[in-house]
Design a protein around this motif. Structure first.
Motif, PDB file in Angstrom:
ATOM      1  N   HIS A   1       0.835  -1.214   0.000  1.00 25.90           N
ATOM      2  CA  HIS A   1       0.000   0.000   0.000  1.00 25.90           C
ATOM      3  C   HIS A   1       0.866   1.260   0.000  1.00 25.90           C
ATOM      4  N   ASP A   2       1.822   1.291  -0.884  1.00 22.86           N
ATOM      5  CA  ASP A   2       2.738   2.423  -0.997  1.00 22.86           C
ATOM      6  C   ASP A   2       2.020   3.632  -1.607  1.00 22.86           C
ATOM      7  N   SER A   3       1.813   4.666  -0.812  1.00 24.03           N
ATOM      8  CA  SER A   3       1.168   5.887  -1.304  1.00 24.03           C
ATOM      9  C   SER A   3       2.149   7.065  -1.290  1.00 24.03           C
ATOM     10  N   SER A   4       3.438   6.749  -1.188  1.00 25.41           N
ATOM     11  CA  SER A   4       4.446   7.807  -1.143  1.00 25.41           C
ATOM     12  C   SER A   4       4.589   8.454  -2.520  1.00 25.41           C
ATOM     13  N   ASP A   5       5.309   9.566  -2.556  1.00 24.06           N
ATOM     14  CA  ASP A   5       5.607  10.203  -3.832  1.00 24.06           C
ATOM     15  C   ASP A   5       6.993  10.842  -3.747  1.00 24.06           C
ATOM     16  N   PHE A   6       7.353  11.545  -4.801  1.00 26.87           N
ATOM     17  CA  PHE A   6       8.687  12.138  -4.901  1.00 26.87           C
ATOM     18  C   PHE A   6       8.995  13.044  -3.710  1.00 26.87           C
ATOM     19  N   ASP A   7       8.035  13.843  -3.318  1.00 27.44           N
ATOM     20  CA  ASP A   7       8.258  14.836  -2.260  1.00 27.44           C
ATOM     21  C   ASP A   7       8.230  14.234  -0.856  1.00 27.44           C
ATOM     22  N   SER A   8       7.546  13.091  -0.688  1.00 27.43           N
ATOM     23  CA  SER A   8       7.414  12.512   0.650  1.00 27.43           C
ATOM     24  C   SER A   8       8.559  11.565   1.011  1.00 27.43           C
ATOM     25  N   ARG A   9       9.492  11.358   0.088  1.00 31.19           N
ATOM     26  CA  ARG A   9      10.673  10.529   0.379  1.00 31.19           C
ATOM     27  C   ARG A   9      11.856  11.482   0.578  1.00 31.19           C
ATOM     28  N   PRO A  10      12.243  11.728   1.810  1.00 36.87           N
ATOM     29  CA  PRO A  10      13.234  12.787   2.100  1.00 36.87           C
ATOM     30  C   PRO A  10      14.663  12.460   1.675  1.00 36.87           C
TER      31      PRO A  10
ATOM     32  N   MET B   1      15.066   2.469   3.000  1.00 34.84           N
ATOM     33  CA  MET B   1      14.780   2.319   1.575  1.00 34.84           C
ATOM     34  C   MET B   1      13.362   2.764   1.235  1.00 34.84           C
ATOM     35  N   HIS B   2      12.426   2.564   2.156  1.00 34.10           N
ATOM     36  CA  HIS B   2      11.051   2.993   1.926  1.00 34.10           C
ATOM     37  C   HIS B   2      10.912   4.519   1.914  1.00 34.10           C
ATOM     38  N   SER B   3      11.901   5.205   2.476  1.00 30.15           N
ATOM     39  CA  SER B   3      11.834   6.666   2.542  1.00 30.15           C
ATOM     40  C   SER B   3      12.859   7.335   1.623  1.00 30.15           C
ATOM     41  N   SER B   4      13.406   6.568   0.670  1.00 29.96           N
ATOM     42  CA  SER B   4      14.425   7.119  -0.238  1.00 29.96           C
ATOM     43  C   SER B   4      13.926   7.120  -1.681  1.00 29.96           C
ATOM     44  N   LYS B   5      14.383   8.094  -2.435  1.00 29.20           N
ATOM     45  CA  LYS B   5      14.020   8.178  -3.851  1.00 29.20           C
ATOM     46  C   LYS B   5      14.822   7.192  -4.694  1.00 29.20           C
ATOM     47  N   PHE B   6      16.138   7.123  -4.439  1.00 29.00           N
ATOM     48  CA  PHE B   6      17.029   6.258  -5.207  1.00 29.00           C
ATOM     49  C   PHE B   6      17.823   5.370  -4.251  1.00 29.00           C
ATOM     50  N   CYS B   7      18.087   4.122  -4.688  1.00 26.47           N
ATOM     51  CA  CYS B   7      18.865   3.185  -3.869  1.00 26.47           C
ATOM     52  C   CYS B   7      20.024   2.644  -4.695  1.00 26.47           C
ATOM     53  N   LEU B   8      21.218   2.729  -4.117  1.00 22.13           N
ATOM     54  CA  LEU B   8      22.421   2.273  -4.813  1.00 22.13           C
ATOM     55  C   LEU B   8      22.527   0.754  -4.808  1.00 22.13           C
ATOM     56  N   ASN B   9      22.831   0.195  -5.971  1.00 21.04           N
ATOM     57  CA  ASN B   9      23.168  -1.228  -6.081  1.00 21.04           C
ATOM     58  C   ASN B   9      24.563  -1.301  -6.694  1.00 21.04           C
TER      59      ASN B   9
ATOM     60  N   ASP C   1      15.910  -5.711  -3.004  1.00 26.83           N
ATOM     61  CA  ASP C   1      15.385  -4.959  -1.861  1.00 26.83           C
ATOM     62  C   ASP C   1      14.848  -3.606  -2.329  1.00 26.83           C
ATOM     63  N   ALA C   2      15.573  -2.990  -3.275  1.00 28.38           N
ATOM     64  CA  ALA C   2      15.142  -1.690  -3.798  1.00 28.38           C
ATOM     65  C   ALA C   2      13.828  -1.815  -4.569  1.00 28.38           C
ATOM     66  N   ILE C   3      13.711  -2.865  -5.372  1.00 29.73           N
ATOM     67  CA  ILE C   3      12.478  -3.080  -6.139  1.00 29.73           C
ATOM     68  C   ILE C   3      11.301  -3.271  -5.187  1.00 29.73           C
ATOM     69  N   ALA C   4      11.501  -4.059  -4.134  1.00 31.99           N
ATOM     70  CA  ALA C   4      10.434  -4.290  -3.154  1.00 31.99           C
ATOM     71  C   ALA C   4      10.073  -3.014  -2.406  1.00 31.99           C
ATOM     72  N   SER C   5      10.998  -2.036  -2.361  1.00 32.70           N
ATOM     73  CA  SER C   5      10.771  -0.771  -1.661  1.00 32.70           C
ATOM     74  C   SER C   5      10.255   0.318  -2.585  1.00 32.70           C
ATOM     75  N   HIS C   6      10.173   0.020  -3.882  1.00 30.16           N
ATOM     76  CA  HIS C   6       9.813   1.031  -4.894  1.00 30.16           C
ATOM     77  C   HIS C   6      10.776   2.206  -4.845  1.00 30.16           C
ATOM     78  N   CYS C   7      12.023   1.905  -4.529  1.00 34.38           N
ATOM     79  CA  CYS C   7      13.102   2.883  -4.499  1.00 34.38           C
ATOM     80  C   CYS C   7      13.899   2.690  -5.792  1.00 34.38           C
TER      81      CYS C   7
ATOM     82  N   LYS D   1       6.290   4.196 -10.720  1.00 34.49           N
ATOM     83  CA  LYS D   1       5.073   3.483 -11.124  1.00 34.49           C
ATOM     84  C   LYS D   1       5.403   2.154 -11.790  1.00 34.49           C
ATOM     85  N   ARG D   2       6.460   2.156 -12.602  1.00 38.15           N
ATOM     86  CA  ARG D   2       6.863   0.912 -13.268  1.00 38.15           C
ATOM     87  C   ARG D   2       7.371  -0.111 -12.255  1.00 38.15           C
ATOM     88  N   LEU D   3       8.062   0.341 -11.222  1.00 35.45           N
ATOM     89  CA  LEU D   3       8.517  -0.555 -10.162  1.00 35.45           C
ATOM     90  C   LEU D   3       7.340  -1.277  -9.518  1.00 35.45           C
ATOM     91  N   LYS D   4       6.267  -0.549  -9.285  1.00 33.34           N
ATOM     92  CA  LYS D   4       5.088  -1.154  -8.668  1.00 33.34           C
ATOM     93  C   LYS D   4       4.433  -2.175  -9.604  1.00 33.34           C
TER      94      LYS D   4
END
Length: 481
Positions: free
Chosen positions: A275-284, A334-342, A355-361, A415-418
């Motif tokens: 139920h990820d309802s985050s967006d660009f601005d809500s991920r600090p 990861m749930h609160s980040s826009k980008f995640c390094l791999n 882990d990043a895909i599961a976090s929509h990061c 959106k594509r991640l989801k």
């Protein structure tokens, strides 16, 4: 004499004209007979559905519909294209009844009676937790095959177990090689060889003795070795088989490669973002990495990136592990980040991508030699950012690139991640297009090329009768003719 000469010239001209007409008509008939509108009877082929649909997928929609433009034929085409996807055809898998010491006994399950398998309808043996889970691929595939024998509804299923090896497309070897390495690679008291080594030795001996292996040389066998160090002692002997791996980092290209083998995802360790309802601005947090900083081989880049990024105010780059609250902290981060390094570690791949895909990061992949699951059918550029190692090590290159990606582009990838996250979920019972079914589909796509190689290898074999009246198959020397 002049009349005779004239008649002779006319006769020759007529003969030439008739010959030319016959020649042209003959070519016209030949070309028609080799045109695209002839039908092919695939019923005489083994596993006819798989091959017929692979053939038919090359048909062009416009050529099929050119004979008629009415709605009825268009509806029929749409119905065909929806329900006859070759990737959706059920793969027939023969699974060896290996003794339980090769699989569920490694999970502390004890066999009861003569059966080597647990009754998965009653209780499913649990796989060890922690980092063990990330390489648990053979466990999920084995459970899926066992379940296929009892499932009433085959909808969404990509593979079923068959009891007759002659009916199978592939033969599955249920050796839990990753957990065997993790738990049994160290010597126990009074052991000269580890349990991990001994089981690999037994496995090679068992397979080489099977008629199925001898018939194909092992080319139609499926062996899972997802942990980079699993099957370390047997991999060079079993190499003709189709391996299911995490990457090719510790394999010579002659033993494992993208043409022959299948890359499977890791099972992600952190919790999925439901139920990820985050967006660009809500991920600090702009960019996130937490993990081991000091690695061998290509993983040295982690140290260099740490020193380049550690002082950026909206970047989290720190050491971390699964111990204590490590997984919980990584999930929150990861749930609160826009980008995640791999970043490449000891090998080209790591669990952080999944882990990043599961976090929509949105994953930022810095690993030049990485191979990705299902990349023949999935475009990772739609939901990932790729950066070459040489570019990432340039001063300010990486951070400037990430800061240049705006809200619109990030949202499109988010959106594509989801949309694709289900492709990386391992579960039992398996569901339509989850990781288990996607892996079976990837195996299915290897079957035609594998069959072609098998059939080509048999071109110069002949069946002869021995002096005792026995039928034998022998290879004819290359210079026989």
């Amino acid at each position: 004499m002049s009349k005779m000469g004239l008649l002779s010239h006319k006769s020759l001209f007529c003969l030439f004209l008739m010959t030319s007409v016959v020649f042209i008509l003959s070519w016209f008939l030949v070309l028609r007979s080799t045109g695209p509108h002839h039908s092919v009877d695939f019923s005489i082929l083994p596993n006819s559905k798989l091959f017929a649909l692979s053939y038919n997928e090359n048909f062009d929609k416009s050529s099929v519909m050119s004979a008629s433009k009415d709605k009825e034929e268009e509806t029929a085409w749409n119905k065909y294209s929806k329900h006859c996807d070759p990737n959706k055809q059920v793969l027939k898998v023969f699974m060896y009844d290996l003794p339980s010491e090769f699989h569920f006994e490694l999970l502390d399950w004890k066999a009861e009676g003569k059966s080597v398998w647990p009754d998965v309808r009653a209780k499913v043996p649990e796989y060890p937790g922690g980092l063990n889970l990330q390489h648990s691929i053979e466990y999920w595939l084995t459970l899926d095959l066992l379940n296929s024998e009892f499932a009433v509804n085959l909808s969404g299923r990509s593979a079923v177990r068959v009891r007759n090896s002659s009916e199978a497309d592939v033969l599955f070897v249920p050796f839990f090689s990753s957990i065997c390495y993790n738990r049994f690679s160290k010597l126990k008291p009074n052991q000269k060889k580890s349990t991990n080594y001994l089981l690999q030795e037994k496995l090679v001996k068992f397979l080489f003795a099977q008629d199925e292996w001898k018939k194909s040389g092992g080319r139609d066998h499926i062996i899972v070795a997802h942990h980079p160090n699993s099957l370390l002692d047997a991999r060079m002997k079993l190499w003709p088989a189709i391996y299911i791996l995490s990457d090719f980092g510790r394999y010579p290209p002659t033993v494992a490669n993208v043409e022959k083998d299948v890359i499977a995802p890791y099972r992600h360790v952190i919790r999925s973002f439901i139920h990820d309802s985050s967006d660009f601005d809500s991920r600090p947090t702009l960019l996130y990495f937490q993990g081991a900083l000091y690695r061998k081989d290509g993983g040295i880049i982690r140290q260099e990136l740490f020193y380049m990024l550690k002082d950026e105010k909206d970047v989290h780059f720190s050491f971390g592990s699964v111990q204590k609250d490590g997984v919980k902290q990584a999930t929150k981060g990861m749930h609160s980040s826009k980008f995640c390094l791999n970043i490449a570690g000891d090998t080209p791949s790591s669990n952080r991508l999944f882990d990043a895909i599961a976090s929509h990061c949105v994953p930022v992949i810095i690993s030049d030699d990485i191979e990705l699951p299902y990349e023949d059918v999935l475009d990772y550029s739609e939901f990932c950012i790729f950066v070459r190692i040489s570019d990432a090590l340039k001063k300010n290159f990486l951070i400037n690139l990430i800061r240049s990606i705006g809200k619109e582009e990030w949202t499109r990838k988010w959106k594509r991640l989801k949309e694709v996250e289900n492709f990386y979920e391992f579960r039992y019972p398996s569901k339509d297009n989850d990781a288990v079914q996607m892996i079976w589909q990837a195996v299915s796509r290897k079957v035609p090329a594998m069959k072609r190689k098998l059939h080509r290898a048999r071109r110069f074999s002949r069946t002869i009768v021995s002096g005792q009246g026995e039928v034998m198959s022998v290879d004819i020397p290359r210079n026989f003719w």
